[in-house]
Scaffold this motif. Structure first.
Motif, PDB file in Angstrom:
ATOM      1  N   LYS A  38       0.762  -1.383   0.111  1.00 26.57           N
ATOM      2  CA  LYS A  38       0.079   0.189  -0.220  1.00 26.57           C
ATOM      3  C   LYS A  38       0.875   1.387  -0.033  1.00 26.57           C
ATOM      4  O   LYS A  38       0.212   2.283  -0.298  1.00 26.57           O
ATOM      5  N   GLN A  90      -8.151   1.483  -6.141  1.00 26.29           N
ATOM      6  CA  GLN A  90      -7.312   0.464  -5.894  1.00 26.29           C
ATOM      7  C   GLN A  90      -7.928  -1.029  -6.570  1.00 26.29           C
ATOM      8  O   GLN A  90      -7.165  -1.634  -6.856  1.00 26.29           O
ATOM      9  N   GLU A 148      -2.275   3.621  -0.763  1.00 27.43           N
ATOM     10  CA  GLU A 148      -2.847   3.716   0.111  1.00 27.43           C
ATOM     11  C   GLU A 148      -3.801   5.289  -0.003  1.00 27.43           C
ATOM     12  O   GLU A 148      -4.863   5.285   0.732  1.00 27.43           O
TER      13      GLU A 148
END
Ligand SMILES: Nc1ncnc2c1ncn2[C@@H]1O[C@H](COP(=O)(O)OP(=O)(O)O)[C@@H](O)[C@H]1O
Ligand SMILES: [Mg+2]
Length: 275
Positions: free
Chosen positions: A109, A161, A154
């Motif tokens: 991430k 994502q 992130e």
């Protein structure tokens, strides 16, 4: 003769009820370990280029079925073939043709989309220049601007994502894409982005898609055909239009929710709305 993208016949998968150990037949004890039929006698054919949705509540066996197709579990009965290749005897060949994306997609991430995709490309044994070109193409298609693609993952929206997770599956041009709840837990906008992306992948690449969902509206709008799954079984498999029409004439203008209720006697829990 060309094979269907996916074909399953009489597939069963059982787990021991406590889930902690494999099933051991112990006939001398005069009883069998209690077992759960996660997948029970499932048969279907998925032609190339089709989007098939498996619609069912939590625990109905959707992920187990996907994992059987993905060669991550062995069927206890029946067989599954991907473009004519048996998932047990020809697992290596099958693995080359499929890619599974699940909700718990593993990413670094703190690394960017580009870095994550480069890492995956290396794992897949892709040559550096080919990988960079392919990643560039994929990111462009995703509509991820160059700067965004270099931000830590992130910091991107969950929908973005998830799109990167699906994009990663496209590095190796899978012909059969397995999406286990690709939009569960996404906000409505991210959900729509991911759905549009799936439609586009099919339109452009003629990819065959098997996806699971417990979202009626998603199954209705995204899938060519929908299998309604309950307690490990397919209780119906047809186009959304024909499934809904099956309740006529007593119920005109039925929703898939009504169909599900009529076939299973159960409500499909509306987690999305509750969330
Ligand atoms: N590894 C496992 N060990 C034991 N039981 C399992 C395992 N995986 C799934 N199950 C059981 O199989 C059933 C179907 O689970 P699953 O395929 O995850 O359903 P869904 O994806 O539709 O929520 C459930 O009763 C679940 O508890
Ligand atoms: Mg699941």
């Amino acid at each position: 003769m060309s094979f269907p993208a996916l074909e399953a016949q009489g597939v069963c998968k059982y787990f021991s009820a406590d889930g902690s150990r494999p099933l051991l037949p112990l006939p001398w004890l005069g009883r069998q370990a209690k077992k759960v039929a996660a997948v029970e006698d499932i048969s279907f054919r998925l032609p190339r280029g089709e989007i098939l949705g498996i619609l069912g509540p939590n625990g109905s066996g959707k992920s187990t079925l996907v994992r059987l197709v993905a060669t991550l579990l062995l069927p206890d009965k029946g067989w599954i073939r991907v473009f004519g290749h048996d998932v047990v005897r020809e697992a290596a060949a099958v693995k080359k043709m499929i890619n599974r994306v699940s909700a718990e997609a593993a990413f670094f991430k703190r690394l960017s989309a580009v870095e994550n995709l480069m890492y995956a490309a290396r794992l897949y044994g892709m040559e550096g220049r080919t990988a960079r070109r392919r990643i560039g193409e994929i990111l462009e298609r995703l509509g991820i601007a160059a700067e965004k693609a270099r931000e830590p993952l992130e910091e991107l929206s969950r929908g973005m994502q998830q799109k990167v997770a699906i994009a990663r599956a496209f590095l190796t041009s899978p012909v059969l894409l397995l999406l286990d709840e690709p939009t569960t837990g996404l906000d409505p906008r991210s959900k729509r982005e991911v759905q549009d992306f799936i439609r586009e992948l099919r339109a452009v690449h003629d990819t065959t898609v098997l996806l699971t969902t417990h979202d009626m509206a998603e199954a209705d709008s995204l899938c060519d055909r929908v299998a309604i799954m309950c307690d490990g079984r397919f209780v119906a498999l047809d186009t959304p239009a024909r499934l809904k029409a099956s309740l006529e004439p007593t119920h005109v203008g039925a929703s898939l929710e009504d169909v599900f209720l009529a076939l299973t006697g159960k409500e499909l829990q509306a987690e999305e709305e509750a969330a």
